[in-house]
Design a protein around this motif. Structure first.
Motif, PDB file in Angstrom:
ATOM      1  N   GLY A  52       4.961  14.979   1.446  1.00 50.42           N
ATOM      2  CA  GLY A  52       4.038  14.426   2.439  1.00 50.42           C
ATOM      3  C   GLY A  52       3.266  13.211   1.960  1.00 50.42           C
ATOM      4  N   VAL A  53       3.767  12.574   0.907  1.00 47.08           N
ATOM      5  CA  VAL A  53       3.010  11.492   0.263  1.00 47.08           C
ATOM      6  C   VAL A  53       2.677  10.363   1.232  1.00 47.08           C
ATOM      7  N   GLN A  54       3.618   9.981   2.092  1.00 47.94           N
ATOM      8  CA  GLN A  54       3.366   8.853   3.000  1.00 47.94           C
ATOM      9  C   GLN A  54       2.812   9.298   4.345  1.00 47.94           C
ATOM     10  N   ALA A  55       2.504  10.595   4.437  1.00 44.74           N
ATOM     11  CA  ALA A  55       1.928  11.109   5.691  1.00 44.74           C
ATOM     12  C   ALA A  55       0.461  11.494   5.511  1.00 44.74           C
ATOM     13  N   HIS A 108      -3.415   8.440  -4.712  1.00 46.41           N
ATOM     14  CA  HIS A 108      -3.437   6.970  -4.763  1.00 46.41           C
ATOM     15  C   HIS A 108      -2.714   6.343  -3.593  1.00 46.41           C
ATOM     16  N   LYS A 109      -2.244   7.130  -2.681  1.00 45.10           N
ATOM     17  CA  LYS A 109      -1.634   6.606  -1.451  1.00 45.10           C
ATOM     18  C   LYS A 109      -2.633   6.464  -0.319  1.00 45.10           C
ATOM     19  N   PHE A 110      -3.818   7.086  -0.471  1.00 42.77           N
ATOM     20  CA  PHE A 110      -4.828   7.005   0.595  1.00 42.77           C
ATOM     21  C   PHE A 110      -6.191   6.640   0.020  1.00 42.77           C
ATOM     22  N   ASN A 116       0.804  -1.231   0.000  1.00 42.52           N
ATOM     23  CA  ASN A 116       0.000   0.000   0.000  1.00 42.52           C
ATOM     24  C   ASN A 116       0.828   1.268   0.000  1.00 42.52           C
ATOM     25  N   ASN A 117       2.130   1.164   0.313  1.00 38.66           N
ATOM     26  CA  ASN A 117       2.960   2.371   0.173  1.00 38.66           C
ATOM     27  C   ASN A 117       3.258   2.676  -1.291  1.00 38.66           C
ATOM     28  N   ALA A 118       3.117   1.670  -2.152  1.00 38.15           N
ATOM     29  CA  ALA A 118       3.304   1.874  -3.591  1.00 38.15           C
ATOM     30  C   ALA A 118       2.039   2.468  -4.183  1.00 38.15           C
ATOM     31  N   SER A 129      -0.869  16.329 -11.309  1.00 39.45           N
ATOM     32  CA  SER A 129      -1.159  14.967 -11.791  1.00 39.45           C
ATOM     33  C   SER A 129      -0.672  13.904 -10.809  1.00 39.45           C
ATOM     34  N   CYS A 130       0.245  14.287  -9.924  1.00 42.80           N
ATOM     35  CA  CYS A 130       0.826  13.296  -9.003  1.00 42.80           C
ATOM     36  C   CYS A 130       1.863  14.001  -8.142  1.00 42.80           C
ATOM     37  N   ALA A 131       2.386  13.318  -7.177  1.00 37.24           N
ATOM     38  CA  ALA A 131       3.372  13.929  -6.286  1.00 37.24           C
ATOM     39  C   ALA A 131       4.711  14.129  -6.990  1.00 37.24           C
ATOM     40  N   THR A 132       4.986  13.274  -7.965  1.00 40.84           N
ATOM     41  CA  THR A 132       6.218  13.473  -8.740  1.00 40.84           C
ATOM     42  C   THR A 132       6.196  14.837  -9.407  1.00 40.84           C
ATOM     43  N   GLU A 135      15.413  10.445   0.204  1.00 41.01           N
ATOM     44  CA  GLU A 135      14.181  10.949  -0.415  1.00 41.01           C
ATOM     45  C   GLU A 135      13.747  10.027  -1.556  1.00 41.01           C
ATOM     46  N   HIS A 136      12.485  10.225  -1.962  1.00 40.41           N
ATOM     47  CA  HIS A 136      11.952   9.478  -3.110  1.00 40.41           C
ATOM     48  C   HIS A 136      12.704   9.880  -4.381  1.00 40.41           C
ATOM     49  N   PRO A 137      12.820   8.986  -5.355  1.00 38.32           N
ATOM     50  CA  PRO A 137      13.541   9.318  -6.601  1.00 38.32           C
ATOM     51  C   PRO A 137      13.052  10.603  -7.265  1.00 38.32           C
ATOM     52  N   THR A 160      10.404  -4.583  -2.301  1.00 40.96           N
ATOM     53  CA  THR A 160      11.688  -4.438  -1.608  1.00 40.96           C
ATOM     54  C   THR A 160      11.926  -2.959  -1.325  1.00 40.96           C
ATOM     55  N   GLY A 161      11.013  -2.088  -1.777  1.00 40.40           N
ATOM     56  CA  GLY A 161      11.190  -0.653  -1.564  1.00 40.40           C
ATOM     57  C   GLY A 161      10.424   0.077  -2.625  1.00 40.40           C
ATOM     58  N   SER A 162      10.870   1.272  -2.986  1.00 35.80           N
ATOM     59  CA  SER A 162      10.089   2.073  -3.912  1.00 35.80           C
ATOM     60  C   SER A 162       9.970   1.396  -5.260  1.00 35.80           C
ATOM     61  N   ALA A 163       8.744   1.244  -5.712  1.00 37.10           N
ATOM     62  CA  ALA A 163       8.520   0.621  -7.022  1.00 37.10           C
ATOM     63  C   ALA A 163       9.285   1.391  -8.092  1.00 37.10           C
ATOM     64  N   CYS A 164       9.465   2.657  -7.862  1.00 34.92           N
ATOM     65  CA  CYS A 164      10.156   3.497  -8.834  1.00 34.92           C
ATOM     66  C   CYS A 164      11.600   3.027  -8.994  1.00 34.92           C
ATOM     67  N   ALA A 165      12.091   2.297  -7.997  1.00 38.87           N
ATOM     68  CA  ALA A 165      13.502   1.870  -8.085  1.00 38.87           C
ATOM     69  C   ALA A 165      13.583   0.355  -8.222  1.00 38.87           C
ATOM     70  N   SER A 191       4.389  17.429  -8.358  1.00 38.91           N
ATOM     71  CA  SER A 191       4.461  18.421  -7.278  1.00 38.91           C
ATOM     72  C   SER A 191       5.901  18.615  -6.813  1.00 38.91           C
ATOM     73  N   ASN A 192       6.618  17.517  -6.633  1.00 40.58           N
ATOM     74  CA  ASN A 192       8.021  17.602  -6.189  1.00 40.58           C
ATOM     75  C   ASN A 192       8.894  18.296  -7.230  1.00 40.58           C
ATOM     76  N   ASN A 193       8.718  17.908  -8.501  1.00 40.87           N
ATOM     77  CA  ASN A 193       9.474  18.577  -9.572  1.00 40.87           C
ATOM     78  C   ASN A 193       9.169  20.063  -9.621  1.00 40.87           C
TER      79      ASN A 193
HETATM   80  C1  LIG Z   1       7.483   9.644  -0.574  1.00 43.20           C
HETATM   81  C2  LIG Z   1       7.009   9.567  -2.003  1.00 43.20           C
HETATM   82  N1  LIG Z   1       7.109  10.663  -2.798  1.00 43.20           N
HETATM   83  C3  LIG Z   1       6.675  10.638  -4.080  1.00 43.20           C
HETATM   84  C4  LIG Z   1       6.132   9.492  -4.618  1.00 43.20           C
HETATM   85  C5  LIG Z   1       5.620   9.513  -6.054  1.00 43.20           C
HETATM   86  O1  LIG Z   1       4.232   9.673  -6.014  1.00 43.20           O
HETATM   87  P1  LIG Z   1       3.371   9.669  -7.380  1.00 43.20           P
HETATM   88  O2  LIG Z   1       4.128  10.496  -8.349  1.00 43.20           O
HETATM   89  O3  LIG Z   1       2.052  10.272  -7.025  1.00 43.20           O
HETATM   90  O4  LIG Z   1       3.286   8.227  -7.746  1.00 43.20           O
HETATM   91  C6  LIG Z   1       6.031   8.327  -3.842  1.00 43.20           C
HETATM   92  C7  LIG Z   1       5.506   7.028  -4.442  1.00 43.20           C
HETATM   93  N2  LIG Z   1       6.145   5.907  -3.827  1.00 43.20           N
HETATM   94  C8  LIG Z   1       6.158   4.679  -4.330  1.00 43.20           C
HETATM   95  C9  LIG Z   1       5.725   4.258  -5.531  1.00 43.20           C
HETATM   96  O5  LIG Z   1       5.962   2.898  -5.582  1.00 43.20           O
HETATM   97  N3  LIG Z   1       6.536   2.467  -4.415  1.00 43.20           N
HETATM   98  C10 LIG Z   1       6.667   3.560  -3.614  1.00 43.20           C
HETATM   99  O6  LIG Z   1       7.150   3.531  -2.492  1.00 43.20           O
HETATM  100  C11 LIG Z   1       6.452   8.377  -2.510  1.00 43.20           C
HETATM  101  O7  LIG Z   1       6.323   7.301  -1.688  1.00 43.20           O
END
Ligand SMILES: Cc1ncc(COP(=O)(O)O)c(CNc2co[nH]c2=O)c1O
Length: 399
Positions: free
Chosen positions: A179-182, A203-205, A7-9, A69-72, A101-103, A322-327, A74-76
């Motif tokens: 704040g994606v996981q919070a 999609h995290k909640f 569910n963290n993915a 569109s997503c947190a990616t 940090e996330h990728p 095993t961790g972030s799907a992104c990696a 927002s972060n960018n």
């Molecule tokens: C902390 C954090 N930041 C940003 C993102 C990216 O969010 P998105 O752009 O809305 O998808 C994720 C997704 N994290 C994960 C995606 O797959 N496994 C994970 O842990 C995340 O966990």
């Protein structure tokens, strides 16, 4: 039995969220920026979703929340626009972030380094948490932004965001938290915690994939990344994704309306699962449970490669990571476990299990049984795991 523990993915869309979204695909499908009734008929539901979003993070009317569109995205947006506003068009040249940090943060920081920005990647302690005094010690008069995730997607560990926010406020440095996981998982109160920018993702909640947001304190200036169309007051152009914004608002309402009770129920299942798995010899989990999101376990199993364990779990219809799907495609060692001091061999043994409010006790029972048998199977064929008596209580079950 199929058990989803990733569910963290991403999470399942709550059926109540889907129900709220449906009318806005083929009944009330107008463009909210259109002047006719097809467009304006979407406004009441949109306003309700906006109010639900503000309420979920206790944002004030002076603040902006911009849908992305997503947190990616927002972060960018935050990182690249702070670079534009305060480095290219200002006198700053430094960003402070962390190694874990996330990728979407780390890759954007790498891009900014290629443009000449100095980036400090702060280490974390043995629990995977960055310490506030460490942040303070690296802020200079050239620092444009501090960016520290609220909670880790890999360990669930929660960073001292309130303390870091106070330091940044005192030093007059902009502060962003991913704040994606919070959001939607633990209390996030932006009247109690000072942040300038906060990223989140539906999609995290239990909301839909493909919608997220950026909180902007006091509606302060931040150059847009997306131009043309002038939606969201020109902050983020593009036709509003009405059904998804409504879905995110509903998901936030459901996730936060009784958050303490929800957290307690999820934590009870997580702790029962974690206690059972720690009965296996030569295992450990990362981080103090009292400073961890209630749904996450990152467990290391000596002598069992993470990918092999995932394959075995998948054969048992159990979804983990095993961790972030992104990696995950690169099959490298878990970067967070390396960051907290695990050696390379150990860092390949991490398995992340992340529960949700939909996880049942029967599912937990099934995972405990399958996990223990899988470890026995895989250790039985592992050349790196010497045949040894368990180093602590609990028998490894024969498969
Ligand atoms: C902390 C954090 N930041 C940003 C993102 C990216 O969010 P998105 O752009 O809305 O998808 C994720 C997704 N994290 C994960 C995606 O797959 N496994 C994970 O842990 C995340 O966990």
């Amino acid at each position: 039995m199929q058990v989803y523990l990733d569910n963290n993915a991403t999470t399942m869309c709550d059926p109540k969220v889907v129900e709220a979204m449906l009318p806005f695909f083929s009944e009330q499908y107008g463009n909210p920026n259109s002047l006719h009734k097809f467009g304006s008929s979407t406004h009441p539901a949109l306003m309700n979703a906006i109010n639900q979003t503000y309420k979920a993070i206790n944002a004030s009317d002076n603040d902006d929340i911009v849908f992305t569109s997503c947190a990616t995205e927002s972060n960018n947006w935050v990182l690249q626009s702070v670079w534009i506003d305060h480095v290219l068009n200002g006198d700053k040249n430094h960003i402070v972030t962390t190694e874990v940090e996330h990728p979407s943060i780390l890759s954007t920081c790498k891009f900014l380094e290629e443009q000449g920005v100095k980036v400090t990647y702060l280490p974390v302690n043995e629990e995977g948490v960055v310490e506030a005094h460490t942040v303070k010690s690296f802020i200079t008069d050239k620092t444009a932004l501090v960016s520290v995730m609220w909670a880790s997607n890999e360990t669930g560990m929660i960073n001292p965001i309130k303390e870091i926010g106070e330091i940044c406020k005192e030093k007059g440095v902009l502060f962003h938290t991913d704040g994606v996981q919070a959001v939607g998982k633990i209390p996030v109160d932006l009247q109690d915690v000072h942040v300038d920018f906060l990223s989140f993702s539906a999609h995290k909640f239990h909301g839909p994939k493909g919608i997220g947001g950026l909180y902007i304190k006091d509606s302060q200036e931040l150059s847009p990344l997306m131009h043309g169309g002038e939606q969201m007051g020109g902050r983020r152009s593009g036709t509003l994704n009405v059904p998804y914004i409504i879905g995110m608002g509903k998901a936030l309402e459901l996730a936060t309306e009784n958050i303490e009770e929800t957290m307690a129920k999820i934590r009870a299942k997580r702790d029962r699962l974690e206690d059972a798995l720690l009965e296996l010899s030569d295992t450990f989990t990362v981080g103090n449970r009292d400073n961890r999101t209630p749904n996450t376990i990152l467990i290391s199993i000596k002598g069992v490669e993470g990918e092999g364990m995932l394959w075995d779990l998948n054969n048992g219809e159990i979804g983990a990571s095993t961790g972030s799907a992104c990696a995950s495609e690169d099959l490298e060692a878990n970067t967070v476990m390396l960051a907290i001091g695990a050696d390379n061999e150990l860092a390949h043994t991490g398995i992340r299990l992340s529960l949700s409010r939909f996880t049942t006790d029967a599912e937990v029972d099934y995972v405990i049984s399958h996990f223990k048998n899988a470890v026995a199977r895989l250790r039985g064929i592992s050349s790196s795991f010497a045949k040894q008596a368990p180093t602590k209580g609990g028998e490894v079950q024969e498969c």
